[in-house]
Every structure is written in structure tokens, then in C-alpha cells.
Scaffold this active site. Structure first.
Site, mmCIF file in Angstrom:
data_model
loop_
_atom_site.group_PDB
_atom_site.id
_atom_site.type_symbol
_atom_site.label_atom_id
_atom_site.label_comp_id
_atom_site.label_asym_id
_atom_site.label_seq_id
_atom_site.Cartn_x
_atom_site.Cartn_y
_atom_site.Cartn_z
ATOM 1 N N VAL A 378 28.377 53.888 93.699
ATOM 2 C CA VAL A 378 29.113 54.997 93.080
ATOM 3 C C VAL A 378 29.408 54.745 91.609
ATOM 4 C CG1 VAL A 378 30.157 55.756 95.235
ATOM 5 C CG2 VAL A 378 31.311 54.015 93.864
ATOM 6 N N GLY A 379 29.050 53.577 91.086
ATOM 7 C CA GLY A 379 29.313 53.308 89.681
ATOM 8 C C GLY A 379 28.713 51.984 89.253
ATOM 9 N N GLY A 381 28.780 49.121 85.594
ATOM 10 C CA GLY A 381 29.254 48.807 84.246
ATOM 11 C C GLY A 381 28.894 47.389 83.882
ATOM 12 N N GLY A 382 29.478 46.912 82.759
ATOM 13 C CA GLY A 382 29.191 45.566 82.309
ATOM 14 C C GLY A 382 29.687 44.502 83.258
ATOM 15 N N GLY A 384 29.569 44.751 86.631
ATOM 16 C CA GLY A 384 28.820 44.728 87.879
ATOM 17 C C GLY A 384 28.668 46.133 88.436
ATOM 18 N N SER A 385 28.598 46.234 89.751
ATOM 19 C CA SER A 385 28.394 47.531 90.410
ATOM 20 C C SER A 385 29.530 47.822 91.382
ATOM 21 C CB SER A 385 27.059 47.536 91.163
ATOM 22 O OG SER A 385 25.984 47.263 90.283
ATOM 23 N N VAL A 386 29.758 49.137 91.626
ATOM 24 C CA VAL A 386 30.793 49.595 92.559
ATOM 25 C C VAL A 386 30.120 50.337 93.711
ATOM 26 C CG1 VAL A 386 32.888 50.960 92.857
ATOM 27 C CG2 VAL A 386 32.475 49.787 90.691
ATOM 28 N N LYS A 400 34.055 46.572 94.208
ATOM 29 C CA LYS A 400 33.460 46.187 92.932
ATOM 30 C C LYS A 400 32.846 44.798 93.094
ATOM 31 C CE LYS A 400 35.923 46.631 89.114
ATOM 32 N NZ LYS A 400 36.892 46.292 88.033
ATOM 33 N N ASP A 496 42.880 47.521 77.787
ATOM 34 C CA ASP A 496 41.634 48.295 77.906
ATOM 35 C C ASP A 496 41.908 49.683 78.488
ATOM 36 O OD1 ASP A 496 38.936 48.645 77.460
ATOM 37 O OD2 ASP A 496 38.293 47.726 79.328
#
Length: 669
Positions: A378-379, A381-382, A384-386, A400, A496
């Protein structure tokens, strides 16, 4: 056989016969040492103070400054100052290297069950550089205030121990509010865990303390819990004693050393003599070991014995090389592995030293089952993956999977250390984690509406929220950040805040997420020290780059929130190089000039009421993104401004991107 060969064989046999526990079989203290300790021994009530402890004013050779106590109340009570808290010393055991302390407020009011400890303290507060550490596995006790009752096997209601009638005539507003709340103790289970599902959604953690009970069954009643809190908890200085007496390193050998200085001499004399013997027959290896003789450990003597036998048997240079070179390589690898802890060792050390964490630890096989073999991503980024997953109870979760760490697992540690200890309606809930070798995962509640980013920057209004809903999201995010700054026993700085890290549940309630860059600091610390800027460009506060405008503090999160709020109000990126007019490239400057000139901000398809909401969001955002940290409001003030009518908000000054833009009259030298 030569004389050297006979000596060599004799001492090899001697080493083989040495008992493993020879470190604890040291000669007794000298009379000089006993006399010195006697001259440094004082009493404070029924507590004897002697090295390594000391009292103020004693000679420098008496004890260590890091173990200084004070003697108060007519020299009847020994007092320890620990992390800005005051604790009374109940007992010092110089045999087991432990002392038992109790919170000063509890000690003074042990007959009054309503008197709670004054200071919060958990094993997470202790670091490797502290003189003390936790003696045994402490049981964390969490104080909860709830607006609704909770039903958990780990919770114990405090009401039976509180005599509310004593305070019925009190005018103290805090006590009055407390009587309208449900108050509980939450105690970890036998494995040291508290599941986040045991905490009610209406509950707030008000305090966390430790107890060192003799049996786990002490949690069965509030009277028993109060009694354990009144007994206090144990601290240990065994690590300091071994390190200073036996040369203990960071691996942890020699944990039963006697309190004298002879062990190191006894041990080093044997090692040095054996290394000297090695020089007789195996020159390269002997010379190498001579360089390492100071650092060789007792459990490495087996290596010395093996090399000794090889040296005795090796009569020719070829044999010496064949057997000696691999041993040298083995020792090099051994030393290198010891000195270079991997990312996984750092994480395991953190988890072992923080056994009061609330999230559940899952195995990697459980993670695979939850995600059905990582079927639905479902997602990404830097980090890893979700993946979308489901617990056995049917609850949907987002998992995550962290990629290769670039900072010794610090992102994982930050996430678990911060979000793993808190519970708030506007902060994403960490349900569990997984650490198995290189596999690291974090398990959260699933947010079906994804991140706020796609609702702010959606193309042609494909995904959109009304101005009223967007305003509610903005207030929820402000409440979440306010809780991180002021609602916990430690201040949490996120560093962040951005649309991608704001998640929306099924009711579009916002949740602050992704604490990989977060920092923990005491509530009374106004500034933090950073070695480098952290965050996402476009949201990073300017003081992280320009040191002459002010120090780094919680105001950095306020700036990031202001940039987020400006984008929510304008439904666009703050910096847009493709804007129709060059004056609109940086949206905050352009919109500030429009408001200063009395012009309305034209927004298509909005009512007058919605225009007021957007204008209020912009004005609050302009206050949050002021260049100087001191001119920005706190998050509590931000929440208050958002709740006001727009007429009650002063017009903010024009924001600047960097100090060079400021007029000379206002620029900080």
C-alpha cells in the site's frame, strides 16, 4: 629437550589447569586499603557511606564524584539526586553492589495512599554512560487517567486506596477534575509487556514509575502496588565496580569480582608471561600478541593455550606459517567483530535495556502470515515498503518493512522508543514490532484513507476535502503535536512534519506518523543539540541551517506545521516554480503581501464562511513560519488561535526564507 622447551610445556599445562573462575579468586585487600576505606566511612542515619559513595566535603580520595549522596533532615536520611529527582536511600548493599531508593514524596507520605510519586522514572532513562543501572528486571507501573472505565487484566483501579472524603472540601481544581476521572494502575505482564489494546482510547498516561517486587503477584490490588512503590526500587553499580577493578569491557565478563585492585595485576601477570613464552618459538604470532596483551580477556585464554601447543610442535618455519597465520587471522577477526557491533546488535541492546515497552514483539513468521506473504503493498518510501495485513482478531494493520539501515538502526530505535510509549487520538498507534536478524518491521493501525498528501495536491480535485473538513484535520494535527511536546513525561520532537506523514482513518481523523527522525528530551530542556539538519526540504525550520537566528527546539516542529497548514489552506505546494506569476512562486510571501494590502484571497467555489476558515488557517500558518524561533507560538498557542474567531488574531509579520532577506534593522547579528 632445551630448558626453554621445558618451561614452555610446564606453563602450558599450568594454563590448562586454571579454573574458569580464577578472576574471583584474588588475594585479600591490603591493610592500607582497609585503613583508607575506614577513614572515608561515615554514617547518615542507619546508612553507612563508604567508597565508591561519598558525601559533599569529603577528601577527593574518598569515593567517586558520580556517586555523591547528601545527608539531610538532621543527618538522618541519605539522599540521592537522580535525573533531577530526589530519592531517599533505604539500603546500600556493598556485597551485591546495589542500593534501594524510594521517591522522596512517597517516603514522606507512606501512610497516605493518595500521595503518588513526584518523579517519573523508567529503565529507558538510563544510558551506558550513567554510573547506575537497573539491578533486576523492574516492573513498570503506569498511571492512567481515563474518561471511561477500562477492562483489562493488567489494570488495577486506584479508587479503593483513595479516601476522596479527605479532599471533598478542597478547592484544588486538579483534585476536583480527578474525581470525575477513572484512575488506574497499568502493570506489565510476566514477560514485561503491556499491549496497547489494554489501554483504553479515553486514557492518558500521566506517569510511569518502577518497582522491584519480590513476586509478580503484587499487582493484584492497589494497596499492594502502593506498598511496592513505597519499598522503592533497586539500582546497581556492579558495572562500575567491575570496570574499575577487573578491567571489565563492554561485553560483560568478570561479574563477581571482589572489591579490591589485585585482580587486574594477577590476571595480567599470567597473560604477559604466557605471551613472553610464545616469543620463544613462534615469533610472528608472539609479536602480534604482545601488541594485544593489554586487551586480551580471560575467556580468550583458550586461544593462548592453542597457540602455545602449536608453537611447541612447530620446529620448522613452514609449519609455523601454516599454523600460525590462520591463528593470527582468527584473532584479528575476533577483535574486529568485538569492536564493530552491527545494526542488529544495537537494536537488540536497545530492546534488552528497555523491557518496559508496550508494543508486542512478533516473529517474522507471524508478520508473513499477517500480510499473506506480503501480498498487498500500500506504500513505499526511502525507509522501505508498507503492506496491508490482518491480525487473528480481524483487525486491519499496516506493516512497515524497514530497508537497509544507514544509521545503525537508529530509525527503528527512534520509532519504538517514542511512539511505542504513548497513546493519543491524533498520533498513530504502534501495535507491535519484529526484529529477527536483518528483518525489521513495525505494525500500526491501518489508516484506510491514506495520507493527507493526496487530498492537498490531488489533480483537478479528484480527491478533495471541504474547507471545514480540512480545518478539522488541521486542528487534530495541532493537538497531536501539542501532545508530543507537552503531554508526555519526556518531550518528543518529531522533526519531519509534512503531509505524507499525516495519516487519515476511516472518519478522516488525522494521525501523526513516522517517528524515524524523532528526538527525546526532558521537558525542562529548551534547546537540543543536532549534528546535522534533519527532515524534508520545504518543511525544515531555518534554525537547522542558520545558527545565528536561534537554537533548535520544539519550535522547529511549529515551523514544519506552519508550512503544512499553509499548503492545506492553499491546496498547493508552497514553492511552485510553474506559477503563472513570479510573485506567486513562493506562496507564503505572496499571500502575506495580499493580506497586508487588504486584498481578499480568491478561492473558487467557496462560501464566505469557508473563505474565513481559509484566511484563519493562513494567518496562523504565517505566525508559525516566522524566521526567528522566538517569534513563533507554541503548539498550545496555535490550538488556541485556531479555536478563536479570525478577528481575534493579529496580523503576522511578513515571513522570510533566510536571514539575508531580513531588513538590517531586524536582522540578528
Amino acid at each position: 629437550m632445551s630448558r626453554a622447551s621445558v618451561l614452555f610445556a610446564a606453563y602450558t599445562a599450568l594454563l590448562l589447569l586454571l579454573p574458569p573462575s580464577f578472576c574471583s579468586q584474588a588475594p585479600s585487600n591490603s591493610s592500607t586499603t582497609n585503613e583508607d576505606n575506614a577513614n572515608c566511612t561515615l554514617s547518615c542515619g542507619n546508612i553507612y557511606i563508604k567508597p565508591p559513595f561519598r558525601l559533599p566535603g569529603q577528601p577527593p580520595n574518598c569515593g567517586n564524584k558520580a556517586f555523591e549522596l547528601s545527608c539531610e533532615e538532621n543527618n538522618t536520611i541519605a539522599v540521592l539526586s537522580l535525573y533531577a529527582g530526589t530519592y531517599y536511600v533505604q539500603e546500600i548493599n556493598y556485597t551485591s553492589f546495589t542500593l534501594r531508593v524510594v521517591d522522596s514524596d512517597v517516603h514522606k507520605s507512606r501512610d497516605n495512599y493518595f500521595s503518588n510519586p513526584r518523579y517519573s522514572l523508567t529503565s529507558f532513562n538510563f544510558t551506558d554512560t550513567d554510573p547506575y543501572d537497573i539491578s533486576t528486571n523492574p516492573v513498570p507501573i503506569i498511571y492512567l487517567n481515563c474518561t471511561n472505565p477500562i477492562d483489562s487484566p493488567l489494570s488495577v483501579e486506584t479508587a479503593p486506596c483513595v479516601n476522596r472524603n479527605r479532599y471533598s472540601n478542597s478547592s484544588d481544581s486538579s483534585l476536583s477534575s480527578l474525581t470525575n476521572m477513572y484512575s488506574y494502575f497499568m502493570v506489565a505482564d510476566r514477560d514485561g509487556y503491556v499491549s496497547s489494546s489494554d489501554l483504553g482510547k479515553s486514557c492518558k498516561i500521566t506517569q510511569m514509575v518502577m518497582a522491584s517486587p519480590s513476586t509478580y503477584e503484587f499487582m493484584m490490588s492497589c494497596e499492594a502496588i502502593y506498598n511496592e512503590i513505597a519499598r522503592g526500587f533497586e539500582l546497581s553499580w556492579l558495572d562500575y565496580a567491575c570496570r574499575s577493578i577487573c578491567g571489565k569491557d563492554d561485553v560483560g565478563f568478570c561479574t563477581s569480582c571482589p572489591p579490591d585492585g589485585t585482580v587486574g595485576t594477577w590476571y595480567k601477570s599470567i597473560v604477559n608471561f604466557v605471551v613472553s613464552l610464545l616469543n620463544i618459538g613462534l615469533y610472528p604470532t608472539g609479536a602480534f600478541l604482545s601488541l594485544l596483551r593489554i586487551n586480551i580477556e580471560p575467556n580468550s585464554l583458550c586461544f593462548i593455550v592453542i597457540i602455545s601447543v602449536i608453537a611447541y610442535l612447530a620446529q620448522f618455519q613452514a609449519v609455523k606459517f601454516v599454523f600460525g597465520f590462520p591463528c593470527v587471522i582468527a584473532l584479528l577477526v575476533f577483535k574486529w567483530r568485538r569492536r564493530h557491533l552491527s545494526v542488529y546488535d544495537n537494536i537488540e541492546d536497545f530492546l534488552q535495556n528497555n523491557d518496559d515497552l508496550m508494543p508486542i514483539r512478533y516473529s517474522y513468521s507471524n508478520i508473513k502470515k499477517m500480510t499473506r506473504g506480503f501480498k498487498e503493498k500500500v506504500g513505499e518510501g526511502g525507509y522501505g515498503s508498507v503492506y496491508k495485513g490482518k491480525l487473528r482478531s480481524g483487525r486491519l494493520v499496516a506493516i512497515k518493512m524497514l530497508g537497509t539501515s544507514k544509521s545503525n538502526g537508529q530509525e527503528f530505535i527512534n520509532e519504538v522508543a517514542t511512539i511505542g510509549r504513548i497513546h493519543h487520538v491524533n498520533v498513530v498507534q504502534l501495535l507491535g514490532f519484529c526484529v529477527e536478524g536483518s528483518k525489521r518491521a513495525l505494525v500500526y493501525d491501518f489508516m484506510p484513507n491514506g495520507s493527507l498528501e493526496k487530498y492537498i495536491f490531488s489533480q483537478q480535485g479528484a480527491l478533495s476535502l471541504s474547507s471545514e473538513k480540512m480545518f478539522k484535520v488541521a486542528i487534530g494535527v495541532a493537538h497531536g503535536i501539542e501532545y508530543l511536546h507537552q503531554g508526555c513525561d519526556m518531550q518528543i520532537l518529531h522533526f519531519d512534519i509534512k503531509p505524507h506523514n499525516i495519516l487519515l482513518d476511516e472518519n478522516f481523523a488525522p494521525k501523526v506518523s513516522d517517528f524515524g527522525l524523532a528526538r527525546l528530551c526532558p521537558l525542562d530542556n529548551s534547546l537540543v543539540s543536532l549534528t546535522a539538519a534533519r527532515g524534508t526540504m520545504g518543511y525544515i525550520a531555518p534554525e537547522l541551517f542558520y545558527k545565528n537566528i536561534g537554537g533548535v527546539s520544539y519550535k522547529a516542529d511549529v515551523y514544519s506545521y506552519g508550512m503544512l497548514l499553509m499548503e492545506m489552506a492553499g491546496r498547493r505546494k508552497n514553492l511552485n516554480a510553474t506559477a503563472e506569476h513570479t510573485s506567486q512562486i513562493y506562496f507564503p510571501t505572496w499571500v502575506s503581501e495580499q493580506l497586508s494590502e487588504g486584498n481578499d484571497i480568491e478561492i473558487e467555489d467557496t462560501t464566505e464562511e469557508e473563505k474565513k476558515i481559509v484566511k484563519k488557517m493562513i494567518m496562523v500558518a504565517l505566525w508559525c513560519i516566522q524566521l526567528k524561533p522566538g517569534e513563533r507560538p507554541s503548539m498550545s498557542k496555535v490550538v488556541e488561535m485556531l479555536d478563536r474567531e479570525i478577528e481575534g488574531i493579529r496580523m503576522p509579520p511578513k515571513p522570510f526564507l533566510y536571514p539575508q532577506q531580513m531588513p538590517e534593522s531586524t536582522e540578528i547579528s
